[in-house]
Write a protein that holds these residues in place. Structure first.
Motif, PDB file in Angstrom:
ATOM      1  N   VAL A  94       0.889  -1.310  -0.123  1.00  0.00           N
ATOM      2  CA  VAL A  94       0.316  -0.100  -0.154  1.00  0.00           C
ATOM      3  C   VAL A  94       0.915   1.625  -0.285  1.00  0.00           C
ATOM      4  CG1 VAL A  94      -1.991   0.988   0.964  1.00  0.00           C
ATOM      5  CG2 VAL A  94      -1.844  -0.999   1.515  1.00  0.00           C
ATOM      6  N   ILE A  95       0.403   1.844  -1.172  1.00  0.00           N
ATOM      7  CA  ILE A  95       0.989   3.823  -1.204  1.00  0.00           C
ATOM      8  C   ILE A  95       0.151   4.105  -0.453  1.00  0.00           C
ATOM      9  CG2 ILE A  95       2.099   5.350  -2.267  1.00  0.00           C
ATOM     10  CD1 ILE A  95       3.172   2.687  -4.506  1.00  0.00           C
ATOM     11  N   ILE A  96       1.248   5.427   0.687  1.00  0.00           N
ATOM     12  CA  ILE A  96      -0.551   5.939   1.520  1.00  0.00           C
ATOM     13  C   ILE A  96       0.222   7.318   1.226  1.00  0.00           C
ATOM     14  CG2 ILE A  96      -1.312   6.832   3.444  1.00  0.00           C
ATOM     15  CD1 ILE A  96      -0.494   3.711   4.430  1.00  0.00           C
ATOM     16  N   LEU A  97      -1.187   7.997   0.786  1.00  0.00           N
ATOM     17  CA  LEU A  97      -0.830   9.516   0.954  1.00  0.00           C
ATOM     18  C   LEU A  97      -1.516  10.644   1.253  1.00  0.00           C
ATOM     19  CD1 LEU A  97      -0.030   9.482  -3.407  1.00  0.00           C
ATOM     20  CD2 LEU A  97       1.531   9.659  -1.550  1.00  0.00           C
TER      21      LEU A  97
ATOM     22  N   THR B  63       9.991   4.824  -5.340  1.00  0.00           N
ATOM     23  CA  THR B  63       9.098   4.314  -3.860  1.00  0.00           C
ATOM     24  C   THR B  63      10.594   4.185  -2.938  1.00  0.00           C
ATOM     25  OG1 THR B  63       8.104   3.914  -5.641  1.00  0.00           O
ATOM     26  CG2 THR B  63       8.345   2.876  -3.296  1.00  0.00           C
ATOM     27  N   ILE B  84       6.449  11.865   4.629  1.00  0.00           N
ATOM     28  CA  ILE B  84       5.995  11.634   3.512  1.00  0.00           C
ATOM     29  C   ILE B  84       5.760  12.815   3.221  1.00  0.00           C
ATOM     30  CG2 ILE B  84       4.386   8.460   3.663  1.00  0.00           C
ATOM     31  CD1 ILE B  84       1.620  10.186   4.409  1.00  0.00           C
ATOM     32  N   GLU B  88       6.934  13.147  -0.504  1.00  0.00           N
ATOM     33  CA  GLU B  88       6.551  13.999  -1.047  1.00  0.00           C
ATOM     34  C   GLU B  88       7.009  15.408  -2.410  1.00  0.00           C
ATOM     35  OE1 GLU B  88       2.195  12.997  -0.258  1.00  0.00           O
ATOM     36  OE2 GLU B  88       2.148  14.679  -2.298  1.00  0.00           O
ATOM     37  N   LEU B  93       7.645   8.774  -3.340  1.00  0.00           N
ATOM     38  CA  LEU B  93       6.394   7.405  -2.659  1.00  0.00           C
ATOM     39  C   LEU B  93       6.517   6.883  -1.513  1.00  0.00           C
ATOM     40  CD1 LEU B  93       4.462   7.052  -6.060  1.00  0.00           C
ATOM     41  CD2 LEU B  93       3.809   9.162  -3.981  1.00  0.00           C
ATOM     42  N   VAL B  94       5.611   6.580  -1.067  1.00  0.00           N
ATOM     43  CA  VAL B  94       6.406   6.193   0.214  1.00  0.00           C
ATOM     44  C   VAL B  94       5.106   4.321   0.454  1.00  0.00           C
ATOM     45  CG1 VAL B  94       6.258   5.684   2.655  1.00  0.00           C
ATOM     46  CG2 VAL B  94       6.804   8.227   2.084  1.00  0.00           C
ATOM     47  N   ILE B  95       6.224   3.545   0.238  1.00  0.00           N
ATOM     48  CA  ILE B  95       4.957   2.096   0.790  1.00  0.00           C
ATOM     49  C   ILE B  95       4.797   1.971   2.586  1.00  0.00           C
ATOM     50  CG2 ILE B  95       4.713  -0.640   0.610  1.00  0.00           C
ATOM     51  CD1 ILE B  95       5.962   0.196  -2.307  1.00  0.00           C
ATOM     52  N   ILE B  96       3.804   2.167   3.067  1.00  0.00           N
ATOM     53  CA  ILE B  96       4.304   2.082   4.024  1.00  0.00           C
ATOM     54  C   ILE B  96       3.683   0.217   4.966  1.00  0.00           C
ATOM     55  CG2 ILE B  96       3.203   2.564   6.721  1.00  0.00           C
ATOM     56  CD1 ILE B  96       2.782   5.172   5.104  1.00  0.00           C
ATOM     57  N   LEU B  97       4.106  -0.190   5.732  1.00  0.00           N
ATOM     58  CA  LEU B  97       4.075  -1.443   6.352  1.00  0.00           C
ATOM     59  C   LEU B  97       4.427  -1.518   7.592  1.00  0.00           C
ATOM     60  CD1 LEU B  97       5.997  -3.572   4.045  1.00  0.00           C
ATOM     61  CD2 LEU B  97       4.072  -3.200   3.994  1.00  0.00           C
TER      62      LEU B  97
END
Lengths: 341, 341
Positions: A94-97, B63, B84, B88, B93-97
């Protein structure tokens, strides 16, 4: 720089590239011994299957995009939690913005996600947003889209929502049944559908119980903050000394109301009863404990992903999909702030 | 299915593919008129530059990956916010886990991010994590890595931290200077470095002011929750009636302590003084307002991304980079819960 090709592995082991490729994909026609040798060497050489190349072939990125107004908000962080948990179970990242409630930023972010070729998008709209071109673009490109919480009725896509009008009706009805006769409403901003619906639910409940609607008892928040709760509580009680109930758009703002009443020693629930919305965990921690409407935020995240996943699967199989709306249940939770003295 | 190639645009406009490509990239040797025609048609046809193909060429995914223990935690959601925002600004872009404090999940997530070919990774370690193979793998592959808050001293990479030991020393010193003579410590779990450091700071402050250290006054949290705060407060006051100060690992747990003392009418700060850690916005909302250590969470996110960006730039330019540690300032914030009566 650490990229190693299948070719190198094939050369070192003296086998064909096809065999290496099959071994890495665990094909049954490659011997266990060969598979082990390939895997061991791949690990030693820090080999990663080239995911971009894979993507070009399958046309899937196994990544979805999520745009929300703000991360630092208990409701949204709890929804995020539900989405990424469920996405991970299904092998998606999931890419969160965050749009920070800005339409300009939201548009830019949709562009970014489309360029990134995400397989689907989940959004909660910013306060300024409506059925604008950027949303039309997502749909025109056939990218699966799910809206949750802050939606627009004009957009034809899947949605996960609560019945804000009904939930607000029940909250205000709760105040009325506890004996409140003059009820103020601290509402959300003018634009978002959920703020409109909660306001309509407030109005309907008054009407249903023959309490005249007085527009001067409605206070719209700009930023939906704790501080707005404090300052509206002051305004309400100074302008309308006989207000005996307040229905507040969300718990954070309601906690601000309680903080102000604590400071000036206005007794809750004796003089004024207060009910919030969202069931933030802090609402049962403060004194007096806040009555509220339970909004299933984690569940909203889980269902949003599931609905998106369903649409993505249909797209992959080229079978038709009709957007659906899932309505989650809410309930009034009675705590100290609305108890009868 | 909505993919349109440069070829189609070239055909329709009767120009070369190279010109189309140059127009889309805004090259100076293409006329304004042609550029406009190409862009208009591209928009009409919902053309997206194939980002995977671009990635194959530049070897950048633009990313980054972020792994944190939990999203629904005010400290982490505020760090995410900082990351983020800053990412930006720089086109990432940021993938958050979220690892949910599980080492197994954290390992799986590192694998996912490496397969996704992120340009860099920012992590806050789970409680079970240490310098394990998955972290070694990131470094072995030459992927820029920044750790923040929950780090391991054994890992040679960039870090953004506060001086937990010093910050804890100052919190406990604050209690001592307010007259506390028997101070309990509700600490974090055994493993994470920041919990260890805060505990060491507590011990050092006692030592510095000649207060004997009593291990029975230290209560380790398992999950760092509000409820643990309540139950430890009960244990502390039942086992050690003369405790007059408590230093708590984080504000959320400290708010639990205050809630219990409210319930049983133990007066704060008169009988017991309480200080938390993190400066969660709720800590100034509750009664009594909680004294705490301000931890600059948003700034921690911004600095983490900047440090990662620096390392990614060095990697791109093939210039050497030496990992750095950025130490952010903290300060004790005095509120009602530690005021002298």
């Amino acid at each position: 720089m650490n990229d190693v090709t299948l070719k190198k592995i094939a050369e070192i082991l003296g086998i064909s590239i096809t065999t290496v490729s099959k071994a890495l994909k665990n094909y049954p026609d490659v011997s266990k011994k060969t598979k082990k040798a390939v895997l061991d060497l791949a690990e030693e050489l820090h080999y990663t299957p080239n995911s971009f190349a894979v993507n070009l072939r399958t046309k899937e990125s196994k990544t979805i995009g999520l745009i929300i107004p703000e991360v630092v908000h208990h409701f949204f962080s709890s929804v995020i939690n539900g989405i990424i948990d469920e996405a991970e179970k299904n092998g998606y990242l999931v890419i969160i913005l965050q749009s920070n409630e800005s339409l300009a930023l939201e548009k830019k972010q949709v562009d970014l996600l489309l360029n990134k070729r995400v397989d689907g998008i989940i959004m909660s709209l910013s306060n300024q947003s409506n059925f604008d071109n950027h949303i039309k673009e997502i749909i025109a490109r056939g990218i699966p889209l799910v809206l949750f919480d802050k939606i627009s009725k004009l957009i034809n896509c899947s949605k996960v929502i609560i019945d804000d009008q009904k939930a607000a009706f029940e909250a205000v009805e709760h105040l009325i049944l506890k004996g409140c006769k003059k009820i103020a409403h601290i509402r959300g901003p003018i634009n978002p559908q959920n703020a409109i619906d909660r306001f309509l639910g407030y109005k309907k409940a008054l009407e249903h119980y023959n309490i005249p609607f007085d527009p001067t008892l409605v206070y719209p928040c700009l930023h939906v903050t704790f501080d707005e709760g404090k300052s509206f509580a002051k305004q309400i009680i100074e302008t309308h000394k006989d207000v005996d109930g307040i229905f507040v758009i969300t718990d954070l703002v309601a906690v601000g109301v309680l903080a102000y009443f604590n400071e000036v020693q206005i007794k809750v629930p004796q003089q004024v009863k207060v009910i919030g919305f969202s069931n933030w965990f802090m609402s049962q921690v403060i004194a007096p404990k806040l009555s509220t409407v339970d909004q299933p935020s984690h569940e909203m995240g889980v269902q949003s992903f599931q609905l998106l996943f369903e649409e993505m699967s249909h797209k992959k199989n080229e079978t038709p999909f009709t957007p659906r709306t899932i309505l989650l249940e809410t309930s009034v939770i009675e705590r100290e702030s609305t108890k009868k003295p």
